[in-house]
Design a protein around this motif. Sequence first.
Motif, mmCIF file in Angstrom:
data_model
loop_
_atom_site.group_PDB
_atom_site.id
_atom_site.type_symbol
_atom_site.label_atom_id
_atom_site.label_comp_id
_atom_site.label_asym_id
_atom_site.label_seq_id
_atom_site.Cartn_x
_atom_site.Cartn_y
_atom_site.Cartn_z
ATOM 1 N N VAL A 1 -8.039 -42.317 15.924
ATOM 2 C CA VAL A 1 -6.648 -41.568 16.250
ATOM 3 C C VAL A 1 -5.699 -42.422 15.423
ATOM 4 O O VAL A 1 -4.692 -41.701 15.145
ATOM 5 N N ILE A 2 -6.088 -43.207 14.830
ATOM 6 C CA ILE A 2 -5.091 -43.935 13.742
ATOM 7 C C ILE A 2 -5.776 -43.733 12.537
ATOM 8 O O ILE A 2 -4.896 -43.423 11.488
ATOM 9 N N VAL A 3 -7.140 -43.808 12.149
ATOM 10 C CA VAL A 3 -7.519 -43.542 10.669
ATOM 11 C C VAL A 3 -7.417 -42.158 10.314
ATOM 12 O O VAL A 3 -7.090 -42.074 8.946
ATOM 13 N N PHE A 4 -7.851 -41.244 11.362
ATOM 14 C CA PHE A 4 -7.855 -39.901 10.759
ATOM 15 C C PHE A 4 -6.159 -39.528 10.097
ATOM 16 O O PHE A 4 -5.989 -38.703 9.311
ATOM 17 N N PRO A 5 -5.406 -39.600 11.209
ATOM 18 C CA PRO A 5 -3.942 -39.117 11.011
ATOM 19 C C PRO A 5 -3.506 -39.890 9.583
ATOM 20 O O PRO A 5 -2.459 -39.510 9.122
ATOM 21 N N THR A 6 -3.817 -41.162 9.472
ATOM 22 C CA THR A 6 -3.563 -41.901 8.305
ATOM 23 C C THR A 6 -4.052 -41.229 6.979
ATOM 24 O O THR A 6 -3.045 -41.072 6.116
ATOM 25 N N ILE A 7 -5.084 -40.789 7.027
ATOM 26 C CA ILE A 7 -5.575 -40.128 5.876
ATOM 27 C C ILE A 7 -4.893 -38.873 5.591
ATOM 28 O O ILE A 7 -4.658 -38.670 4.256
ATOM 29 N N ILE A 8 -4.636 -37.990 6.314
ATOM 30 C CA ILE A 8 -4.187 -36.917 6.166
ATOM 31 C C ILE A 8 -2.436 -36.720 6.457
ATOM 32 O O ILE A 8 -2.025 -35.748 6.388
ATOM 33 N N TRP A 9 -1.759 -38.116 6.622
ATOM 34 C CA TRP A 9 -0.480 -38.022 6.843
ATOM 35 C C TRP A 9 0.391 -37.349 5.981
ATOM 36 O O TRP A 9 1.369 -36.463 6.398
ATOM 37 N N ILE A 10 0.286 -37.776 4.674
ATOM 38 C CA ILE A 10 1.250 -37.307 3.644
ATOM 39 C C ILE A 10 1.107 -35.844 3.302
ATOM 40 O O ILE A 10 1.945 -35.249 3.510
ATOM 41 N N PRO A 11 0.001 -35.321 3.099
ATOM 42 C CA PRO A 11 -0.322 -33.938 3.074
ATOM 43 C C PRO A 11 0.182 -33.040 4.150
ATOM 44 O O PRO A 11 0.956 -32.048 4.055
ATOM 45 N N LYS A 12 -0.162 -33.532 5.452
ATOM 46 C CA LYS A 12 0.593 -32.897 6.814
ATOM 47 C C LYS A 12 2.077 -32.940 6.758
ATOM 48 O O LYS A 12 2.775 -31.947 7.116
ATOM 49 N N ALA A 13 2.764 -34.111 6.269
ATOM 50 C CA ALA A 13 4.046 -34.019 6.325
ATOM 51 C C ALA A 13 4.776 -33.272 5.047
ATOM 52 O O ALA A 13 5.900 -32.581 5.623
ATOM 53 N N PHE A 14 4.236 -33.069 3.932
ATOM 54 C CA PHE A 14 4.606 -32.103 3.001
ATOM 55 C C PHE A 14 4.381 -30.650 3.696
ATOM 56 O O PHE A 14 5.372 -29.719 3.432
ATOM 57 N N ALA A 15 3.291 -30.260 4.178
ATOM 58 C CA ALA A 15 2.960 -28.990 4.811
ATOM 59 C C ALA A 15 4.115 -28.556 5.703
ATOM 60 O O ALA A 15 4.511 -27.514 5.633
ATOM 61 N N HIS A 16 4.534 -29.502 6.596
ATOM 62 C CA HIS A 16 5.397 -29.113 7.573
ATOM 63 C C HIS A 16 6.833 -29.507 7.393
ATOM 64 O O HIS A 16 7.550 -29.565 8.291
ATOM 65 N N SER A 17 7.006 -29.993 6.161
ATOM 66 C CA SER A 17 8.437 -30.381 5.672
ATOM 67 C C SER A 17 8.796 -31.381 6.696
ATOM 68 O O SER A 17 10.325 -31.469 7.049
ATOM 69 N N ASN A 18 8.071 -32.297 7.033
ATOM 70 C CA ASN A 18 8.432 -33.634 7.818
ATOM 71 C C ASN A 18 9.012 -34.715 6.837
ATOM 72 O O ASN A 18 8.697 -34.749 5.598
ATOM 73 N N GLU A 19 9.637 -35.693 7.485
ATOM 74 C CA GLU A 19 10.071 -36.847 6.665
ATOM 75 C C GLU A 19 8.951 -37.687 6.348
ATOM 76 O O GLU A 19 8.055 -37.786 7.164
ATOM 77 N N VAL A 20 9.288 -38.222 5.327
ATOM 78 C CA VAL A 20 7.916 -39.230 4.463
ATOM 79 C C VAL A 20 8.626 -40.466 4.206
ATOM 80 O O VAL A 20 9.380 -40.622 3.421
ATOM 81 N N SER A 21 8.254 -41.345 5.200
ATOM 82 C CA SER A 21 8.896 -42.734 5.294
ATOM 83 C C SER A 21 8.002 -43.552 5.795
ATOM 84 O O SER A 21 6.832 -42.979 6.836
ATOM 85 N N ILE A 22 7.982 -44.985 5.641
ATOM 86 C CA ILE A 22 7.210 -45.788 6.541
ATOM 87 C C ILE A 22 7.507 -45.715 8.009
ATOM 88 O O ILE A 22 6.491 -45.927 8.734
ATOM 89 N N ALA A 23 8.714 -45.722 8.319
ATOM 90 C CA ALA A 23 9.312 -45.745 10.026
ATOM 91 C C ALA A 23 8.612 -44.342 10.389
ATOM 92 O O ALA A 23 8.037 -44.420 11.627
ATOM 93 N N ALA A 24 8.663 -43.185 9.610
ATOM 94 C CA ALA A 24 8.054 -41.952 10.215
ATOM 95 C C ALA A 24 6.542 -42.020 10.360
ATOM 96 O O ALA A 24 6.176 -41.605 11.274
#
Length: 335
Positions: free
Chosen positions: A83-106
């Motif tokens: 639940v840490i490694v899989f979301p890490t792998i897809i986190w940036i593409p998912k953030a762009f797809a949903h127009s979410n904030e892309v930052s270390i804090a997020a």
Amino acid sequence: MIDLNNKNIGWINTGRALCMIFVYIAHCNFYYQNHISFLYFVYKPFYLSFFFFISGFLFFKDLENFQFRKKIKNLGCKLLWPVIVFPTIIWIPKAFAHSNEVSIAAYFIDVFGGTAAWFVSTLLVAQLLALLLVYLFKNRLWLMLVIGGVTMLSAFAIAKMQPEPFPWYYKSGMIALFFLVLGGLARKYYHVISRFINTKNLVIGTVLYLGLMLYNYYCLGYFQAIMAVKYDNIPLGIVSNILGIFFMLQLCHALPKINWMQYIGKNTLIFYFFGGGVPLVVGQLAISFVPFEGYFMTFIVTVLCLALLFPISYVINRYFPWLLDFSLIIKRIKQ
């Protein structure tokens, strides 16, 4: 005679597969046309609660000699790690797809705050709570069920004051605990329950459950969502959850062992982690090239998504099994 110590019990894999298929139907429908139909009202009350029920059936085994260390290790290596490694792998593409904030804090809030993959986070919290109950009350499952009911109602009360899922969808985990313990009770009394698993009770369960869902769909319109910690009508929601579990328990025992469903049932974690991105991509492609309306297209998109997951699952199991189990990394380091 079914070996209850075997995790690959046919009806359990069938049940997990059906729940995962409904997850994909829900996600594909959301990304393709966001159409709420009667079918949604039918599977909504059970496709998550029955999965938690099955998890409890497997979790509460051998309570007289409960292996806390092994359970904690499994939670860390087979739930917390993926639940840490899989979301890490897809986190940036998912953030762009949903127009979410892309930052270390997020990133840290989503991944290490447990909000990136709500279902596994919920299951992790529920199992941690279950471990605490077993430690405190040993094998007194009826008492645990009462406590699970209290935690469920408490989750609804807390959600009114603090609706955010952070951290780790803990309120959803408080709800899931009830169904987890219910599964444990089913395991304990399986020798009794199995006597009532037959065609007659399948018909009765289907009629009762569909009757309630029809009444809700056409007359009441109440929704329930474990993820959002919101039941429009709590008593009706709990009753529909339990009736749905009874219906699915009968159905999964009646269905034969189908190889492709058994495969999904054994690999639900992989199917879950790709249950957002794959429907999003396939759904958008379908909108662009096959813009037909109707729930039939939702099924077509769902079938395409599930078909894509079979090779993906094979590759992960064959070449990257450590993504699912941190103990494999530990074992390799020790070698």
